[in-house]
Design an enzyme around this catalytic site. Structure first.
Site, PDB file in Angstrom:
ATOM      1  N   HIS A 189       3.749   1.583  -8.866  1.00  0.00           N
ATOM      2  CA  HIS A 189       4.917   2.054  -8.136  1.00  0.00           C
ATOM      3  C   HIS A 189       5.745   0.864  -7.646  1.00  0.00           C
ATOM      4  CE1 HIS A 189       2.632   0.928  -4.604  1.00  0.00           C
ATOM      5  NE2 HIS A 189       1.733   1.863  -4.801  1.00  0.00           N
TER       6      HIS A 189
HETATM    7  P1  TYD Z   1      -1.747   5.344  -3.399  1.00  0.00           P
HETATM    8  O1  TYD Z   1      -0.350   4.964  -3.072  1.00  0.00           O
HETATM    9  O2  TYD Z   1      -1.952   6.206  -4.606  1.00  0.00           O
HETATM   10  O3  TYD Z   1      -2.655   4.048  -3.545  1.00  0.00           O
HETATM   11  P2  TYD Z   1      -2.523   2.867  -4.619  1.00  0.00           P
HETATM   12  O4  TYD Z   1      -1.093   2.469  -4.641  1.00  0.00           O
HETATM   13  O5  TYD Z   1      -3.416   1.793  -4.104  1.00  0.00           O
HETATM   14  O6  TYD Z   1      -2.988   3.340  -5.937  1.00  0.00           O
HETATM   15  O7  TYD Z   1      -2.375   6.041  -2.122  1.00  0.00           O
HETATM   16  C1  TYD Z   1      -3.586   6.756  -2.169  1.00  0.00           C
HETATM   17  C2  TYD Z   1      -3.549   7.824  -1.101  1.00  0.00           C
HETATM   18  O8  TYD Z   1      -3.492   7.242   0.200  1.00  0.00           O
HETATM   19  C3  TYD Z   1      -2.368   8.748  -1.212  1.00  0.00           C
HETATM   20  O9  TYD Z   1      -2.803  10.064  -0.930  1.00  0.00           O
HETATM   21  C4  TYD Z   1      -1.421   8.315  -0.116  1.00  0.00           C
HETATM   22  C5  TYD Z   1      -2.364   7.728   0.900  1.00  0.00           C
HETATM   23  N1  TYD Z   1      -1.772   6.616   1.683  1.00  0.00           N
HETATM   24  C6  TYD Z   1      -1.425   6.822   3.011  1.00  0.00           C
HETATM   25  O10 TYD Z   1      -1.569   7.935   3.564  1.00  0.00           O
HETATM   26  N2  TYD Z   1      -0.919   5.783   3.724  1.00  0.00           N
HETATM   27  C7  TYD Z   1      -0.743   4.549   3.163  1.00  0.00           C
HETATM   28  O11 TYD Z   1      -0.284   3.610   3.849  1.00  0.00           O
HETATM   29  C8  TYD Z   1      -1.097   4.346   1.781  1.00  0.00           C
HETATM   30  C9  TYD Z   1      -0.901   3.023   1.115  1.00  0.00           C
HETATM   31  C10 TYD Z   1      -1.612   5.414   1.086  1.00  0.00           C
END
Ligand code: TYD
Length: 139
Positions: free
Chosen positions: A54
């Site tokens: 992302h």
């Molecule tokens: P995600 O963005 O998919 O993680 P990565 O980029 O590491 O693959 O996030 C995983 C889950 O955690 C998703 O349900 C959103 C949640 N999340 C939060 O609630 N707060 C945050 O600050 C972050 C980074 C993720």
């Protein structure tokens, strides 16, 4: 200003270790170029998963593998890409806004600490690569 691949930098923090062990300090605006509003960390990943995938419209990040190692692939809006290895606890990668990032090749003991200048807002995440590449064409 639209971030380019050259704006992604590795940072080396000062170490204040002695014979008792290591101590690394990360201070707002001094060791990293923003005020920290959010900390999260990723562990329990392995070499089969790819995380991230992302870009963030409003948030900057600093990523530190405080244990173990991982890799970060970054891509800018022109499509230029670079791969960084995080494996030293007193080094970090600085990720400006609107850089596509993918974290992968996690060692089993990897603990990836992520610092950000914004609280979590899912609306500022672009999770579609084509949308990311097209984003600046409409501005
Ligand atoms: P995600 O963005 O998919 O993680 P990565 O980029 O590491 O693959 O996030 C995983 C889950 O955690 C998703 O349900 C959103 C949640 N999340 C939060 O609630 N707060 C945050 O600050 C972050 C980074 C993720």
């Amino acid at each position: 200003m639209i971030a380019k691949i050259e704006d992604v930098n590795m940072i080396t923090f000062s170490q204040y270790g002695d014979d008792r062990g290591h101590l690394v300090v990360v201070e707002n605006q001094k060791d990293i170029p923003f005020d920290i509003k959010r900390i999260f960390y990723i562990y329990g990943s392995d070499d089969k998963v790819v995380r991230g995938k992302h870009a963030n419209i409003n948030s900057q990040f600093v990523l530190i593998n405080v244990a173990g190692m991982s890799k970060v692939k970054v891509i800018d809006h022109t499509g230029k890409q670079k791969i960084f290895e995080l494996k030293i606890p007193h080094t970090a990668i600085f990720l400006p806004k609107m850089i596509w990032k993918e974290m992968y090749d996690f060692s089993k003991d990897s603990v990836l600490l992520c610092l950000s200048d914004n609280i979590y807002d899912p609306k500022e995440y672009i999770r579609d690569f084509k949308e990311f590449r097209a984003f600046f064409k409409n501005i």
